[in-house]
Each structure stands twice: as C-alpha cells, then as structure tokens.
Design a protein around this motif. Sequence first.
Motif, short mmCIF file in Angstrom:
data_model
loop_
_atom_site.label_atom_id
_atom_site.label_comp_id
_atom_site.label_asym_id
_atom_site.label_seq_id
_atom_site.Cartn_x
_atom_site.Cartn_y
_atom_site.Cartn_z
N GLN A 1 8.57 12.04 5.02
CA GLN A 1 7.73 13.24 5.15
C GLN A 1 6.62 13.26 4.12
O GLN A 1 5.55 13.81 4.35
CB GLN A 1 8.60 14.49 5.03
CG GLN A 1 9.44 14.71 6.28
CD GLN A 1 10.28 15.97 6.21
OE1 GLN A 1 10.77 16.33 5.15
NE2 GLN A 1 10.44 16.64 7.34
N SER A 2 6.86 12.64 2.97
CA SER A 2 5.86 12.75 1.89
C SER A 2 5.15 11.44 1.58
O SER A 2 4.20 11.41 0.80
CB SER A 2 6.56 13.21 0.61
OG SER A 2 7.59 12.30 0.28
N GLU A 3 5.58 10.34 2.19
CA GLU A 3 5.08 9.05 1.74
C GLU A 3 4.99 8.04 2.88
O GLU A 3 5.84 8.02 3.77
CB GLU A 3 6.06 8.51 0.68
CG GLU A 3 5.46 7.53 -0.28
CD GLU A 3 6.45 7.20 -1.42
OE1 GLU A 3 5.98 6.68 -2.42
OE2 GLU A 3 7.67 7.46 -1.29
N VAL A 4 3.95 7.21 2.84
CA VAL A 4 3.85 6.07 3.76
C VAL A 4 3.68 4.81 2.91
O VAL A 4 2.72 4.70 2.14
CB VAL A 4 2.65 6.21 4.73
CG1 VAL A 4 2.52 4.97 5.60
CG2 VAL A 4 2.80 7.44 5.61
N PHE B 1 0.85 -1.19 0.00
CA PHE B 1 0.00 0.00 0.00
C PHE B 1 0.88 1.23 0.00
O PHE B 1 1.94 1.24 0.64
CB PHE B 1 -0.89 0.03 1.25
CG PHE B 1 -2.09 -0.86 1.17
CD1 PHE B 1 -3.37 -0.32 1.06
CD2 PHE B 1 -1.96 -2.25 1.19
CE1 PHE B 1 -4.48 -1.14 0.98
CE2 PHE B 1 -3.07 -3.07 1.11
CZ PHE B 1 -4.33 -2.51 1.00
N LYS B 2 0.45 2.26 -0.71
CA LYS B 2 1.14 3.55 -0.64
C LYS B 2 0.13 4.60 -0.21
O LYS B 2 -0.94 4.72 -0.82
CB LYS B 2 1.75 3.90 -2.00
CG LYS B 2 2.99 3.09 -2.31
CD LYS B 2 3.81 3.71 -3.42
CE LYS B 2 5.10 2.93 -3.66
NZ LYS B 2 5.96 3.57 -4.65
N ASN B 3 0.46 5.33 0.83
CA ASN B 3 -0.43 6.37 1.37
C ASN B 3 -1.86 5.86 1.56
O ASN B 3 -2.83 6.53 1.23
CB ASN B 3 -0.39 7.61 0.47
CG ASN B 3 1.00 8.21 0.42
OD1 ASN B 3 1.75 8.15 1.39
ND2 ASN B 3 1.37 8.77 -0.71
N GLY B 4 -1.95 4.62 2.08
CA GLY B 4 -3.26 4.05 2.41
C GLY B 4 -4.02 3.42 1.26
O GLY B 4 -5.09 2.84 1.47
N LYS B 5 -3.48 3.49 0.06
CA LYS B 5 -4.19 2.90 -1.10
C LYS B 5 -3.41 1.69 -1.63
O LYS B 5 -2.18 1.71 -1.67
CB LYS B 5 -4.32 3.94 -2.22
CG LYS B 5 -5.24 5.10 -1.89
CD LYS B 5 -5.53 5.94 -3.15
CE LYS B 5 -6.58 6.99 -2.88
NZ LYS B 5 -6.11 8.04 -1.95
N SER B 6 -4.15 0.66 -2.06
CA SER B 6 -3.50 -0.53 -2.58
C SER B 6 -2.65 -0.17 -3.80
O SER B 6 -3.11 0.51 -4.71
CB SER B 6 -4.56 -1.56 -2.96
OG SER B 6 -3.92 -2.70 -3.51
N TYR B 7 -1.41 -0.61 -3.79
CA TYR B 7 -0.46 -0.29 -4.86
C TYR B 7 -0.12 -1.53 -5.68
O TYR B 7 -0.02 -1.49 -6.89
CB TYR B 7 0.80 0.30 -4.22
CG TYR B 7 1.94 0.60 -5.17
CD1 TYR B 7 1.84 1.64 -6.11
CD2 TYR B 7 3.13 -0.13 -5.12
CE1 TYR B 7 2.89 1.92 -6.97
CE2 TYR B 7 4.18 0.17 -5.98
CZ TYR B 7 4.06 1.19 -6.91
OH TYR B 7 5.11 1.46 -7.76
N LEU C 1 -1.34 0.62 13.43
CA LEU C 1 -0.45 1.78 13.34
C LEU C 1 -1.20 3.10 13.23
O LEU C 1 -0.67 4.15 13.59
CB LEU C 1 0.52 1.64 12.16
CG LEU C 1 1.84 0.96 12.52
CD1 LEU C 1 1.63 -0.47 12.97
CD2 LEU C 1 2.82 1.01 11.37
N ASN C 2 -2.43 3.04 12.75
CA ASN C 2 -3.21 4.27 12.59
C ASN C 2 -4.05 4.61 13.82
O ASN C 2 -4.82 5.56 13.80
CB ASN C 2 -4.10 4.18 11.35
CG ASN C 2 -3.27 4.03 10.07
OD1 ASN C 2 -2.08 4.34 10.06
ND2 ASN C 2 -3.88 3.56 9.01
N GLY C 3 -3.90 3.82 14.86
CA GLY C 3 -4.66 4.08 16.09
C GLY C 3 -4.21 5.38 16.74
O GLY C 3 -3.22 5.99 16.32
N ASN C 4 -4.92 5.79 17.77
CA ASN C 4 -4.57 7.06 18.38
C ASN C 4 -4.95 7.07 19.86
O ASN C 4 -5.88 7.73 20.28
CB ASN C 4 -5.29 8.21 17.64
CG ASN C 4 -4.87 9.56 18.16
OD1 ASN C 4 -3.80 9.69 18.76
ND2 ASN C 4 -5.70 10.56 17.97
N ASN C 5 -4.22 6.28 20.63
CA ASN C 5 -4.39 6.34 22.09
C ASN C 5 -3.05 5.97 22.75
O ASN C 5 -2.04 5.79 22.06
CB ASN C 5 -5.55 5.44 22.57
CG ASN C 5 -5.35 3.97 22.24
OD1 ASN C 5 -4.27 3.54 21.83
ND2 ASN C 5 -6.39 3.18 22.39
#
Length: 244
Positions: A210-213, A23-29, A157-161
């Motif tokens: 900084q620009s990519e996940v 995945f790149k930036n949350g979308k299937s690549y 990884l996208n959690g927030n606690n």
Amino acid sequence: MEQIAKIQEQIENKPWKTAIAVFKNGKSYFENSLANTTYKSASLIKLAIALYIQEVKPQTINNAITLSTKNVVGGAGIINRLSIKTWKIKDLIDLMLSLSDNSATNALLSYYHLDTINSFLQQNFQNVSLNRFLMEKSTKENTCTANSIMNVFQRLLNGNNEVNQIILNSLKHQTVRNKLVAYSNPKFETFNKTGELLHEQHDIARFKSQSEVIDCCVLTNYQNQEDYEGILNMIQNIGKILTQ
C-alpha cells in the motif's frame, strides 16, 4: 542504508557476474557497476515484445493467429504439447509471460515481425536488442542490460490500457517463483519475469504494497554448474532483504 550494505554483501566476491538495478517508488535506489553491462537477455526479452504490443498494437489483441510449424519449438511452455494451433493474441501474450512459452513468443514475433519490434526497441531503449527467434540456433543474440530491461519493465507495468491488464495478470501469475519473489514478505503483491540460459540466471520483479513499490532486476552470468544453487540463493536473499 543498511539494506544496500546487505545487498552488496550478497553480490560481492562471488565467482559469477551479477548486475543489479533497484528502484523504489520510481526512483533509482541502488545499482552496481555492471548495471549497464550487456548480458544475454534470455526470456526477459519477452517483456520487450509485450511492451511493443501494449504501446503500438493494442487494438490487435483479439485477433487470432494460427501457428505455423516453424513457430512451434521446445523449451518452456505448453503450446508444443497441445493440439490447439489457433490462439487469440491476448492468450499468446499471457502464455508468453506467465509460462514463458517460446512457441507463443515466436508466433507473436512472426505476426508483428521481429525487425519491426527491434526497431521500436532501438528507438526507445538503445541497450535492448531483439535479434533472433526463441530456441533458434543463430550467431545472433537477444541482449539487454539491467538498467535497460528495468526501463522496459517499468513502462510495461505503468501502462494503462486493456493490454496492460492482461500483462499485469500474467506477471502476477508467473509460474517460476523461485528467485526474487520466493521468500518475499507476503504484504507485497508481486509481479515477476524470470529468464535462464545455460550460463545465465535472471529475474526481474515488482513488489507492491500500500505504501511502497520496489522494482528489482538481477542479471547473472556464470560458467560452472555448481554455482547455480549459490546464484538462486543470492537472488532469493535479495528479494527477502528488499521486502523486510
């Protein structure tokens, strides 16, 4: 798209079976034809246990657990070599993810109940199954697909606690770094979890700049020990290609 061609070149025509999901930036690549095929999960199942705690029981992480002798097992980890038997849950989570500690994992499975965690997984990820304790001799197996464990990893990884902070820190300091993140570009911060059994070599990683996940999961199944080196090489090359 040259990148995808290079990855395909790595995984095609090999004597072992490889499943991959990227995945790149949350979308299937990219994914290959085995991305929804079931594999033994090995230690990647520990991500699913962490997710249950993060989403369902975040308020319990400062509780203490005293390990019973049945929880203490061999394989990966350090608890089985230490005299300390009482641990805070947040420390067991860290040991489970950073050192892949099997005793820490089994203590968490006993505390939260394996069946309860598996029910949570079945409701949320139909292709992730938690059926046995770690290192337990059993006819049952813990299983996943590349896509299903990728879903777990991304939600984790996208959690927030507060639990999420512990988990991110653990995955950032994972001690086994000889697969996807071995030769990745240093501009990326990396989070990974590896898994291995006699016939399996797996790794899942997030590369964050900084620009990519970029998220990548590679599951492999092989029969011959001489393939081991080739598999490590392949997984390392995929990490390198993705972060060039």
